[in-house]
Design a protein around this motif. Structure first.
Motif, PDB file in Angstrom:
ATOM      1  N   VAL A   1     -17.559  -9.084   1.987  1.00  0.00           N
ATOM      2  CA  VAL A   1     -16.203  -8.564   2.161  1.00  0.00           C
ATOM      3  C   VAL A   1     -16.228  -7.175   2.798  1.00  0.00           C
ATOM      4  CG1 VAL A   1     -14.128  -7.860   0.897  1.00  0.00           C
ATOM      5  CG2 VAL A   1     -15.370  -9.909   0.208  1.00  0.00           C
TER       6      VAL A   1
ATOM      7  N   SER B   1      -7.348 -10.958   2.367  1.00  0.00           N
ATOM      8  CA  SER B   1      -6.896 -12.181   3.033  1.00  0.00           C
ATOM      9  C   SER B   1      -7.811 -13.341   2.678  1.00  0.00           C
ATOM     10  CB  SER B   1      -6.896 -11.987   4.553  1.00  0.00           C
ATOM     11  OG  SER B   1      -6.056 -10.926   4.875  1.00  0.00           O
ATOM     12  N   GLU B   2      -9.057 -13.055   2.365  1.00  0.00           N
ATOM     13  CA  GLU B   2     -10.018 -14.136   2.107  1.00  0.00           C
ATOM     14  C   GLU B   2      -9.864 -14.693   0.693  1.00  0.00           C
ATOM     15  OE1 GLU B   2     -11.004 -11.083   3.290  1.00  0.00           O
ATOM     16  OE2 GLU B   2     -11.146 -11.715   5.377  1.00  0.00           O
TER      17      GLU B   2
ATOM     18  N   TYR C   1     -10.565  -2.667 -11.688  1.00  0.00           N
ATOM     19  CA  TYR C   1     -10.037  -4.022 -11.513  1.00  0.00           C
ATOM     20  C   TYR C   1     -10.958  -5.011 -12.214  1.00  0.00           C
ATOM     21  CZ  TYR C   1      -7.203  -1.724  -7.984  1.00  0.00           C
ATOM     22  OH  TYR C   1      -6.333  -0.875  -7.352  1.00  0.00           O
TER      23      TYR C   1
ATOM     24  N   MET D   1      -3.221  -4.751  -8.279  1.00  0.00           N
ATOM     25  CA  MET D   1      -4.117  -5.819  -7.824  1.00  0.00           C
ATOM     26  C   MET D   1      -5.120  -5.371  -6.776  1.00  0.00           C
ATOM     27  SD  MET D   1      -1.826  -7.909  -5.217  1.00  0.00           S
ATOM     28  CE  MET D   1      -1.073  -7.123  -3.825  1.00  0.00           C
ATOM     29  N   TYR D   2      -6.183  -6.124  -6.738  1.00  0.00           N
ATOM     30  CA  TYR D   2      -7.228  -5.909  -5.735  1.00  0.00           C
ATOM     31  C   TYR D   2      -7.447  -7.269  -5.076  1.00  0.00           C
ATOM     32  CZ  TYR D   2     -12.062  -5.337  -4.064  1.00  0.00           C
ATOM     33  OH  TYR D   2     -13.196  -5.334  -3.311  1.00  0.00           O
ATOM     34  N   ALA D   3      -7.107  -7.366  -3.799  1.00  0.00           N
ATOM     35  CA  ALA D   3      -7.124  -8.674  -3.145  1.00  0.00           C
ATOM     36  C   ALA D   3      -7.408  -8.526  -1.661  1.00  0.00           C
ATOM     37  CB  ALA D   3      -5.765  -9.340  -3.336  1.00  0.00           C
TER      38      ALA D   3
ATOM     39  N   PHE E   1       0.837  -1.202   0.000  1.00  0.00           N
ATOM     40  CA  PHE E   1       0.000   0.000   0.000  1.00  0.00           C
ATOM     41  C   PHE E   1       0.873   1.255   0.000  1.00  0.00           C
ATOM     42  CE2 PHE E   1      -3.073  -3.003   2.034  1.00  0.00           C
ATOM     43  CZ  PHE E   1      -4.062  -2.907   1.066  1.00  0.00           C
TER      44      PHE E   1
ATOM     45  N   PHE F   1      -9.067 -11.003  -5.733  1.00  0.00           N
ATOM     46  CA  PHE F   1     -10.271 -10.598  -6.454  1.00  0.00           C
ATOM     47  C   PHE F   1      -9.989 -10.259  -7.917  1.00  0.00           C
ATOM     48  CE2 PHE F   1     -11.383  -8.630  -2.140  1.00  0.00           C
ATOM     49  CZ  PHE F   1     -11.968  -9.787  -1.681  1.00  0.00           C
TER      50      PHE F   1
ATOM     51  N   ARG G   1     -14.815   1.296   1.383  1.00  0.00           N
ATOM     52  CA  ARG G   1     -15.132   0.210   2.297  1.00  0.00           C
ATOM     53  C   ARG G   1     -16.337   0.617   3.096  1.00  0.00           C
ATOM     54  NH1 ARG G   1     -12.621  -4.444   3.548  1.00  0.00           N
ATOM     55  NH2 ARG G   1     -13.563  -4.935   5.524  1.00  0.00           N
TER      56      ARG G   1
ATOM     57  N   THR H   1      -5.630   3.155  -4.567  1.00  0.00           N
ATOM     58  CA  THR H   1      -7.090   3.304  -4.694  1.00  0.00           C
ATOM     59  C   THR H   1      -7.714   3.134  -3.307  1.00  0.00           C
ATOM     60  OG1 THR H   1      -7.017   1.005  -5.472  1.00  0.00           O
ATOM     61  CG2 THR H   1      -7.408   2.686  -7.113  1.00  0.00           C
ATOM     62  N   GLY H   2      -8.990   3.437  -3.207  1.00  0.00           N
ATOM     63  CA  GLY H   2      -9.690   3.304  -1.927  1.00  0.00           C
ATOM     64  C   GLY H   2      -9.099   4.252  -0.891  1.00  0.00           C
TER      65      GLY H   2
ATOM     66  N   ILE I   1      -0.567   0.348  -4.164  1.00  0.00           N
ATOM     67  CA  ILE I   1      -2.010   0.536  -4.273  1.00  0.00           C
ATOM     68  C   ILE I   1      -2.352   1.940  -3.783  1.00  0.00           C
ATOM     69  CG2 ILE I   1      -4.244  -0.195  -3.336  1.00  0.00           C
ATOM     70  CD1 ILE I   1      -3.182  -3.067  -3.335  1.00  0.00           C
TER      71      ILE I   1
ATOM     72  N   PHE J   1     -13.033   0.622  -7.389  1.00  0.00           N
ATOM     73  CA  PHE J   1     -13.210   0.479  -5.940  1.00  0.00           C
ATOM     74  C   PHE J   1     -13.778   1.798  -5.422  1.00  0.00           C
ATOM     75  CE2 PHE J   1     -12.085   0.793  -1.565  1.00  0.00           C
ATOM     76  CZ  PHE J   1     -12.172  -0.496  -1.071  1.00  0.00           C
TER      77      PHE J   1
ATOM     78  N   LYS K   1      -8.663  -0.494  10.278  1.00  0.00           N
ATOM     79  CA  LYS K   1      -9.960  -0.039   9.787  1.00  0.00           C
ATOM     80  C   LYS K   1     -10.816   0.193  11.013  1.00  0.00           C
ATOM     81  CE  LYS K   1      -9.444  -3.215   5.887  1.00  0.00           C
ATOM     82  NZ  LYS K   1      -8.383  -4.121   6.378  1.00  0.00           N
TER      83      LYS K   1
ATOM     84  N   ASP L   1     -16.690  -4.360   0.799  1.00  0.00           N
ATOM     85  CA  ASP L   1     -16.253  -3.361  -0.182  1.00  0.00           C
ATOM     86  C   ASP L   1     -17.409  -2.983  -1.109  1.00  0.00           C
ATOM     87  OD1 ASP L   1     -13.750  -3.659   0.866  1.00  0.00           O
ATOM     88  OD2 ASP L   1     -12.951  -4.834  -0.796  1.00  0.00           O
TER      89      ASP L   1
END
Ligand code: AMP
Length: 466
Positions: free
Chosen positions: A281, A204-205, A223, A200-202, A94, A208, A302, A177-178, A175, A299, A313, A283
Motif C-alpha cells: 500500500v 481505494s484498494e 486504528y 477511519m483508515y481506508a 480529509f 483497513f 506514506r 492523521t498522516g 481525518i 499511521f 501524492k 503506508d
C-alpha cells in the motif's frame, strides 16, 4: 456510527458533510477509473440508503453527485447555512476538504447571504437536479439569517467562525492523521478548538481499520485493523531508508497480523478480495497495542511521498523529473539548478507547492532568468506532475499555482552547515528534498531573491490518465 456512543444526541440533528464526486477518467488500456468514494456515492448503497436518524446529512444527494465542484460546494454550503441550528457535526473526508469549504465561504458569503435574503437561488447554479431539489429547500426569504451571516462573515477575524455559524457543533469529523496533520492548527483556529474525530483508515484498494476512541486527541489516534476486510501482512520497516526496503518483497520476512510487535514499524501489505496479491500500500505504521487479537496502529507516514496538499501524492522521483523538465527551458543560456527543495504551503487555502531553487549561471554567479521564463518553468513543473495533481489544479481548484522561490547563491550550503551544527554527518548529509522545520524555512525564506507563480493551468483531461 460508533461516534454516537461517545457523543450523545447525534440523532437529534444533522451532519454538515462536504462530500464530492470526481469526474471519471480512462486508463491507457481503456478501463474506466474513478476514486472509490465516487463509486460509493454513485451507488445505490448510498443513494438509496435507508433513513437512519444518526446519519442525516444537510447536503442533498443531488448536490453531492454533481461533478461540477463549484456548484456542488455552493449548494452544500447553502443547505448547511439554512439548517445551521440543526448541525451537530461538520465534516469532510480529509481535513483539507473542510478547510476548502471554509475558504469557499470566505469568498462567497455575500452571494449566499443574498440568496437567503431573497429566497431565490443564484444563477450560478444551473445543474437541473440541484435546482429542482433546492427549490424545495430554499422556499422563502430569511432576512434575519441573511443579516446574521453578513454580520459574522464581514468581520476581519474569522477565529472560531465554525462555532459562530453552527453553534451546536459538537465535533469535526475529518481525518487529521498522516499528511493531514499539517492542517490541525488551522482547523483549531476556525473551530475554536472543537474536538476532531478521525474515525477511519481506508484506501481505494481496501478498508483497513477504525479508531475505537474517535474523540481522542489527533496525536493519540490508533486504528484497529479489521481482519475481515482483506488479508493483512506486514513487512518490517527498514529505518535506513525506503530505497533499501523497496527492492523486492521478501516473503519470508512478512509478519502475520497477529504476530506484529508493539513499538515496531511495518509497511502494510494486503491481499484483497478484488484480486490484489501482496500489494504494498505504501503506508508505514507503528504498532501501539491490540484490541483482542487485532493489532492497533498509529499511521506514521506514506513511503516516498514528499509533497501532498490533499489527495495528490508527489514522490521524490516525480519532483526530480519536474525540476529537470523545467530547467531545460533555460539550459541554453548555460544556467543550471544546482540545488532544490520543496515545501507544501498550506497556510493559504487552497495550498500550493513551493519549490526553492538555487541557480548557477555560466560565470559561476547568480543567474539571471527573466520573469517570463521563470513563470514558464512553474507551469512546466506542473505539466510534469502526475494526473491527480493536475486534476486537483484544473478540475477541483483544490491546489493553487505552483511557486518557485529563487534563493541566493550559497543558501544550500548554509542549510548543510545548519544540519551539521545539529549533529548531521558531513559524509552522509543529503539535501532534504522537502522541508517543513521552522528554522530551515526561515533560513530559506530570508534568502529568497525572487518568487514566481505558474501563470495558467496545466493540461488535464478526464479522458486519459497518465
Ligand atoms: P486512496 O487510495 O487515494 O484512497 O488513498 C489511500 C491512502 O490515504 C492510504 O493508503 C493512506 O496513505 C491515506 N489515508 C487514508 N486514511 C488515512 C488516515 N486515517 N490517516 C492517514 N492517512 C490516511
Amino acid at each position: 456510527m460508533f461516534n454516537n456512543s461517545y457523543v450523545p444526541g447525534l440523532d437529534k440533528g444533522k451532519g454538515l458533510y462536504f462530500l464530492f464526486v470526481k469526474s471519471e477518467s480512462k486508463t491507457s488500456g481503456g478501463l474506466p477509473a474513478r476514486p472509490v468514494l465516487t463509486s460509493y456515492y454513485k451507488s445505490d448503497h448510498f443513494k438509496r440508503r435507508p433513513y437512519d436518524p444518526y446519519n442525516v446529512y444537510t447536503s442533498p444527494n443531488e448536490a453531492i453527485l454533481c461533478s461540477d465542484s463549484s456548484q456542488s460546494m455552493y449548494a452544500q454550503m447553502l443547505c448547511g447555512l439554512l439548517m445551521r441550528h440543526e448541525v451537530l457535526r461538520l465534516g469532510a473526508v480529509f481535513a483539507s476538504g473542510l478547510l476548502r469549504a471554509i475558504s469557499f465561504l470566505q469568498n462567497n458569503w455575500k452571494e449566499l447571504a443574498r440568496d437567503i435574503s431573497t429566497g431565490t437561488l443564484s444563477s450560478r447554479i444551473f445543474d437541473p437536479a440541484i435546482k429542482n431539489r433546492m427549490s424545495k429547500i430554499l422556499t422563502k426569504p430569511d432576512q434575519e439569517l441573511a443579516e446574521f451571516l453578513v454580520g459574522v462573515c464581514s468581520q476581519e477575524n474569522w477565529e472560531g467562525i465554525i462555532t459562530k455559524i453552527w453553534p451546536n457543533t459538537k465535533y469535526l469529523d475529518v481525518i487529521v492523521t498522516g499528511a493531514m496533520a499539517q492542517y490541525i492548527p488551522t482547523l483549531e483556529y476556525y473551530s475554536g478548538g472543537l474536538p476532531m474525530a478521525c474515525t477511519m483508515y481506508a484506501s481505494s484498494e481496501s478498508y483497513f481499520g477504525i479508531n475505537l476512541k474517535p474523540m481522542c486527541k489527533p496525536s493519540e489516534v490508533s486504528y484497529t485493523i479489521m481482519p475481515n476486510m482483506a488479508y493483512f501482512e506486514f513487512l518490517p520497516h527498514n529505518h535506513d531508508g525506503d530505497g533499501a526496503a523497496e527492492a523486492s518483497l521478501d516473503e519470508t520476512s512478512l509478519v502475520e497480523l497477529a504476530n506484529v510487535e508493539v513499538g515496531k514499524e511495518y509497511e502494510l501489505v494486503i491481499t484483497t478480495y478484488a484480486g490484489l496479491c501482496r500489494y504494498r500500500v505504501g503506508d508505514i505504521l507503528r504498532v501501539t497495542g491490540f484490541h483482542n487479537s487485532a493489532p492497533q496502529f498509529k499511521f506514521i507516514r506514506r513511503k516516498n511521498v514528499l509533497l501532498s496538499i490533499e489527495s495528490d501524492k508527489t514522490d521524490e522521483a516525480e519532483l526530480q523529473k519536474a525540476v529537470e523538465n523545467a530547467s531545460r527551458l533555460f539550459a541554453e543560456q548555460g544556467t543550471r539548478v544546482i540545488e532544490y527543495t520543496s515545501y507544501a504551503e498550506t497556510k493559504t487555502i487552497p495550498g500550493h507547492y513551493v519549490i526553492y531553487w538555487e541557480l548557477l549561471g555560466r560565470d559561476q554567479s547568480n543567474a539571471l532568468i527573466s520573469e517570463e521564463v521563470m513563470a514558464k518553468c512553474c507551469l512546466e513543473m506542473e505539466e510534469s506532475l502526475n494526473s491527480v495533481y493536475r486534476q486537483s489544479r484544473v478540475a477541483d481548484n483544490s491546489i493553487g499555482p505552483l511557486e518557485i522561490r529563487v534563493v541566493q547563491n550559497g543558501t544550500f550550503e548554509e542549510l548543510m552547515d545548519y544540519a551539521i551544527s545539529r549533529g548531521a554527518s558531513i559524509n552522509q548529509y543529503k539535501v532534504p528534498r522537502c522541508v517543513s522545520f521552522t528554522p530551515i524555512m526561515e533560513l530559506l525564506d530570508s534568502r529568497v531573491v525572487s518568487a514566481h507563480f505558474s501563470p495558467s493551468l496545466p493540461h488535464w483531461s478526464p479522458e486519459r490518465r497518465r
